[in-house]
Scaffold this active site. Structure first.
Site, PDB file in Angstrom:
ATOM      1  CB  CYS A 141      66.148 -62.026  18.104  1.00  0.00           C
ATOM      2  SG  CYS A 141      66.048 -61.101  19.668  1.00  0.00           S
ATOM      3  CB  CYS A 201      67.503 -61.451  23.717  1.00  0.00           C
ATOM      4  SG  CYS A 201      68.965 -60.553  23.140  1.00  0.00           S
TER       5      CYS A 201
END
Length: 350
Positions: A141, A201
């Site tokens: 991420c 996210c």
């Protein structure tokens, strides 16, 4: 309001209403265990007894031109943190591999600043490829600020799986915590990430003076953005920032906030992020019955509890790390999780 009924609906993937979400935040302390029990139903329905462990690598620390009032890396910050521009790739990869060895299933590559240059996107690509060469199943991420045209696509093509860009607070409260960019700027980057194929996210920070209604607005905004992963941070009021000394949260407040987010977003990964050690303290383990994800060890510019304590907590809760067999318990580890940029911030005055 029947809390058990809310939990049953959420366990079928149905969101509660705004009115019900606000009611969850305003429950009394003697209802707290009922709130946790209700939120645990969708948590276990969609994630079982598994906990996803995430590990932060601070690629670039401080030196940010944005003035987010909560941030120790903000423009003009007096917080005592390390300041450096981009870790050497080999150091970033070594840090990531230490977290993976301790059980992390997702590595978060974070860089301070308004947004990455194309050259910096290339650096993230280089680090991602090096990590995945040895650990192809680990998720990456990236979190590097506002994305420009083509950058989200470039990250996706390089093997990055997700992009983190938090909303941080409600649209109606945003001007009270930042003046150098807007809430809509943040939404734009989440949209860019999602539209490029990156898993979005996005989360927020509770405890910055927002109202219960604004917390509810945030939970529904994240639902509308289809956030796959929602990190819920609790304010760390760093010395040297405008929010120094702010401490408006109790452990019960934090559990209610986590429960509300879970009931509004029953299928999303909900992560207990920064501030859990300070605000939840001994009640962290209850949070695992609501959230299915935590960070391991330290945060960007502040210390978390030792990685061994995190893994012991998961084991004590009767849960297993994501990717392990149900019958296989979490094994406490003696590995020390520390990395450049963490553990150097002045402790908040609370």
């Amino acid at each position: 309001m029947q809390l058990a009924e809310l939990g049953e609906r959420a366990s079928r993937g149905e969101s509660i209403t705004r009115e019900e979400a606000l009611a969850v935040l305003t429950t009394t302390d003697d209802q707290l265990l009922d709130v946790v029990a209700a939120a645990s139903k969708p948590r276990f329905a969609f994630f079982g007894n598994r906990v996803r462990v995430n590990f932060l690598v601070n690629l670039k620390s401080g030196l940010c031109p944005e003035d987010c009032f909560y941030c120790s890396q903000r423009l003009g910050s007096g917080a005592e943190i390390l300041k450096y521009s981009w870790l050497p790739p080999e150091e970033a990869v070594a840090s990531a591999k230490a977290g993976i060895a301790a059980g992390a299933q997702r590595v978060c590559l974070v860089a301070s600043g308004t947004g990455p240059s194309n050259r910096e996107v290339g650096k993230i690509r280089e680090i991602t490829e090096a990590i995945k060469a040895d650990h192809p199943g680990v998720e990456i991420c990236a979190c590097a600020g506002f994305l420009k045209d083509g950058q989200a696509e470039a990250l996706a093509e390089s093997g990055v799986d997700a992009y983190n860009h938090n909303l941080n607070t409600a649209s109606s409260h945003y001007a009270n915590i930042c003046t150098t960019h807007t809430y809509d700027d943040r939404v734009d980057t989440v949209d860019r990430a999602r539209d490029s194929g990156l898993s979005p996210c996005s989360g927020f920070i509770a405890g910055m003076g927002e109202t219960p209604e604004q917390l509810v607005d945030l939970a529904f905004a994240l639902r509308e953005l289809n956030a796959d992963s929602i990190p819920v941070n609790f304010l760390l009021p760093f010395d040297g920032t405008p929010l120094k000394g702010t401490n408006n949260l109790t452990a019960h407040d934090c559990l209610r906030i986590l429960a509300m987010v879970r009931l509004v977003n029953p299928r999303s990964e909900v992560r207990i992020a920064a501030g859990r050690e300070l605000h939840l303290r001994s009640m962290q383990v209850l949070g695992l019955h609501i959230a299915n994800s935590i960070f391991l060890g330290d945060y960007l510019t502040s210390e978390g509890q030792p990685g061994k304590a995190d893994l012991d907590m998961i084991a004590d809760a009767g849960m297993v790390l994501e990717g392990m067999k149900d019958a296989e318990p979490v094994k406490p580890t003696d590995v020390t999780i520390r990395r450049r940029g963490a553990g150097t911030a002045a402790l908040p005055n609370t």
